[in-house]
Design a protein around this motif. Sequence first.
Motif, mmCIF file in Angstrom:
data_model
loop_
_atom_site.group_PDB
_atom_site.id
_atom_site.type_symbol
_atom_site.label_atom_id
_atom_site.label_comp_id
_atom_site.label_asym_id
_atom_site.label_seq_id
_atom_site.Cartn_x
_atom_site.Cartn_y
_atom_site.Cartn_z
ATOM 1 N N SER A 9 0.640 -1.265 -0.029
ATOM 2 C CA SER A 9 0.046 0.127 0.239
ATOM 3 C C SER A 9 0.904 1.314 0.071
ATOM 4 O O SER A 9 2.037 1.186 0.555
ATOM 5 N N GLN A 10 0.473 2.500 -0.683
ATOM 6 C CA GLN A 10 1.060 3.671 -0.470
ATOM 7 C C GLN A 10 0.175 4.679 0.024
ATOM 8 O O GLN A 10 -0.810 5.280 -0.649
ATOM 9 N N ILE A 11 0.142 4.963 1.367
ATOM 10 C CA ILE A 11 -0.888 5.749 1.909
ATOM 11 C C ILE A 11 -0.073 7.005 2.372
ATOM 12 O O ILE A 11 1.158 6.780 3.219
ATOM 13 N N SER A 12 -0.357 8.106 1.991
ATOM 14 C CA SER A 12 0.303 9.346 2.810
ATOM 15 C C SER A 12 0.213 9.376 4.230
ATOM 16 O O SER A 12 -0.815 8.965 4.801
ATOM 17 N N PRO A 13 1.230 9.844 4.816
ATOM 18 C CA PRO A 13 1.279 10.319 6.296
ATOM 19 C C PRO A 13 -0.103 10.753 6.529
ATOM 20 O O PRO A 13 -0.728 10.637 7.638
ATOM 21 N N ASN A 15 -3.058 11.217 5.269
ATOM 22 C CA ASN A 15 -4.462 10.425 5.213
ATOM 23 C C ASN A 15 -4.359 9.244 6.388
ATOM 24 O O ASN A 15 -5.311 9.199 6.882
ATOM 25 N N GLU A 16 -3.115 8.678 6.857
ATOM 26 C CA GLU A 16 -3.196 7.757 7.728
ATOM 27 C C GLU A 16 -3.394 8.638 9.083
ATOM 28 O O GLU A 16 -4.238 7.862 9.867
ATOM 29 N N ARG A 17 -2.816 9.690 9.061
ATOM 30 C CA ARG A 17 -3.085 10.420 10.519
ATOM 31 C C ARG A 17 -4.814 10.803 10.860
ATOM 32 O O ARG A 17 -5.292 10.600 11.882
ATOM 33 N N VAL A 18 -5.201 11.097 9.485
ATOM 34 C CA VAL A 18 -6.631 11.668 9.782
ATOM 35 C C VAL A 18 -7.842 10.594 9.672
ATOM 36 O O VAL A 18 -8.497 10.437 10.387
ATOM 37 N N TYR A 19 -7.196 9.772 8.813
ATOM 38 C CA TYR A 19 -8.263 8.491 8.309
ATOM 39 C C TYR A 19 -8.037 7.416 8.819
ATOM 40 O O TYR A 19 -9.030 6.403 8.741
ATOM 41 N N HIS A 20 -6.840 6.973 9.125
ATOM 42 C CA HIS A 20 -6.288 5.540 9.603
ATOM 43 C C HIS A 20 -6.656 4.736 8.331
ATOM 44 O O HIS A 20 -7.286 3.636 8.682
ATOM 45 N N GLN A 21 -6.250 4.951 7.250
ATOM 46 C CA GLN A 21 -6.688 4.179 6.199
ATOM 47 C C GLN A 21 -6.137 2.779 6.161
ATOM 48 O O GLN A 21 -6.719 2.038 5.541
ATOM 49 N N SER A 22 -5.227 2.633 6.731
ATOM 50 C CA SER A 22 -4.328 1.449 6.733
ATOM 51 C C SER A 22 -5.295 0.243 7.517
ATOM 52 O O SER A 22 -5.192 -1.044 7.116
ATOM 53 N N SER A 23 -6.166 0.689 8.383
ATOM 54 C CA SER A 23 -7.062 -0.307 9.056
ATOM 55 C C SER A 23 -8.154 -1.108 8.185
ATOM 56 O O SER A 23 -8.618 -1.842 8.319
ATOM 57 N N ASN A 45 -5.058 -3.730 -1.239
ATOM 58 C CA ASN A 45 -4.021 -2.495 -1.049
ATOM 59 C C ASN A 45 -4.610 -1.231 -1.212
ATOM 60 O O ASN A 45 -5.895 -1.315 -1.871
ATOM 61 N N ILE A 46 -4.030 -0.162 -0.723
ATOM 62 C CA ILE A 46 -4.571 1.205 -1.034
ATOM 63 C C ILE A 46 -3.384 2.053 -1.622
ATOM 64 O O ILE A 46 -2.428 1.918 -0.909
ATOM 65 N N ARG A 47 -3.574 2.603 -2.558
ATOM 66 C CA ARG A 47 -2.651 3.449 -3.199
ATOM 67 C C ARG A 47 -3.312 4.814 -3.855
ATOM 68 O O ARG A 47 -3.802 5.034 -4.946
ATOM 69 N N GLY A 48 -2.939 5.631 -2.867
ATOM 70 C CA GLY A 48 -3.697 7.187 -3.056
ATOM 71 C C GLY A 48 -4.946 6.971 -3.146
ATOM 72 O O GLY A 48 -5.589 6.466 -1.979
ATOM 73 N N ALA A 49 -5.638 7.438 -4.260
ATOM 74 C CA ALA A 49 -7.248 7.458 -4.072
ATOM 75 C C ALA A 49 -7.729 6.252 -4.914
ATOM 76 O O ALA A 49 -8.926 5.903 -4.996
ATOM 77 N N ARG A 153 6.839 5.424 6.378
ATOM 78 C CA ARG A 153 6.954 4.855 5.269
ATOM 79 C C ARG A 153 6.117 3.503 5.604
ATOM 80 O O ARG A 153 6.329 2.635 6.553
ATOM 81 N N GLN A 154 5.032 3.143 4.709
ATOM 82 C CA GLN A 154 4.285 2.049 4.682
ATOM 83 C C GLN A 154 4.139 1.045 3.538
ATOM 84 O O GLN A 154 4.596 1.585 2.189
ATOM 85 N N GLY A 155 4.204 -0.026 3.826
ATOM 86 C CA GLY A 155 4.317 -1.166 2.737
ATOM 87 C C GLY A 155 4.692 -2.547 2.932
ATOM 88 O O GLY A 155 4.182 -2.719 4.140
ATOM 89 N N THR A 156 5.155 -3.540 2.258
ATOM 90 C CA THR A 156 5.286 -4.780 2.506
ATOM 91 C C THR A 156 6.692 -4.986 2.647
ATOM 92 O O THR A 156 7.742 -4.763 1.701
ATOM 93 N N GLY A 157 7.392 -5.613 3.767
ATOM 94 C CA GLY A 157 8.294 -6.041 4.145
ATOM 95 C C GLY A 157 8.977 -7.684 3.836
ATOM 96 O O GLY A 157 7.687 -8.263 3.556
ATOM 97 N N TYR A 158 9.857 -8.124 3.897
ATOM 98 C CA TYR A 158 10.359 -9.444 3.567
ATOM 99 C C TYR A 158 10.901 -10.060 5.140
ATOM 100 O O TYR A 158 11.559 -9.593 5.812
ATOM 101 N N VAL A 159 10.190 -11.071 5.255
ATOM 102 C CA VAL A 159 10.520 -11.779 6.432
ATOM 103 C C VAL A 159 11.621 -12.960 6.351
ATOM 104 O O VAL A 159 11.256 -13.686 5.475
ATOM 105 N N TYR A 160 12.399 -12.776 7.182
ATOM 106 C CA TYR A 160 13.497 -13.859 7.374
ATOM 107 C C TYR A 160 13.806 -14.192 8.767
ATOM 108 O O TYR A 160 14.383 -13.667 9.397
ATOM 109 N N ARG A 161 13.497 -15.351 9.320
ATOM 110 C CA ARG A 161 13.456 -15.966 10.631
ATOM 111 C C ARG A 161 12.626 -14.572 11.610
ATOM 112 O O ARG A 161 11.865 -14.088 11.357
#
Length: 210
Positions: A9-13, A15-23, A45-49, A153-161
Motif C-alpha cells: 500500500s502507498q498511503i500518505s502520512p 491520510n493515515e493520521r486523519v483517516y487511519h486508512q491502513s485499518s 492494497n490502497i494506493r492514493g485514491a 513509510r508503509q508497505g510490504t517487507g520481507y520476513v527472514y526468521r
Amino acid sequence: MAIVTSSTSQISPANERVYHQSSLVGDWKGNWAGNNQAVGFKVVNIRGARAQIEYTHNGYTERGIGEVNGATISYGNVTVGTKDGKNLVLLFSSGVGKQSATLQKQAAPGSDSILMGSWGGYSADIGKSASFRVLAINGKEATVSVTTDGITRQGTGYVYRNVIMFGQSQISTDDGQSGKIIYQVGSKSFTVPVTKYPPADSSSSVDKTA
C-alpha cells in the motif's frame, strides 16, 4: 530496496493520521442484515485514491479497483468503512433498494510471530528515535509502517526468521520483547535499540516515537 508486491500500500502520512486508512486493508467476512447470506470484502492494497479490492457475494467474487474517499472505499454500488479496524460496515445501494452488512476482519496467517506489534526506541549515542509497526505477517511478507527521521513509510517487507527487511530499514529481535532497528541514510547506517509496546487498550493510543 523496497520489495513491491501486489499487497504493497502507498498511503500518505496525512491520510493515515486523519483517516487511519491502513485499518481498511485486510480480509473482511460477515453476513447481510435480513437474509443472513455470507458476504466478503477484501482490500488488497490502497494506493492514493485507488484501492485494489475483492468483493464476494452470492457465491462469486468480483475483483476490481475501488475509489478511496477519506475513511471509506466505494466500488460500484458498494461503500465500506470501519471505525475501529475490527468491524467493517458495508452498504449496498441501487435503484431497487438498499442493503447493509457488518463484517469482521479475519486474522492474518502467521500473526503469532514474535515480531508482531509496535516497536519503538531512542538512541542517546546518535540522538535518533525510530519506530516499526508490524501490522500483519503472511508467510515471507509483512505489512509494516516504519518511522525514521520523522518520515513514515508503509508497505510490504520481507520476513527472514526473526528479521523483517523493508526498504532501507530492518528490525530484528531474539526474544520478542527487545530488539533493534537498523536503517540507512545515504552511505551511513544507524542502529536504534527498541522495545515492544504493550498491546493498546484502544485505538486512541499514541506512538510516542513517531
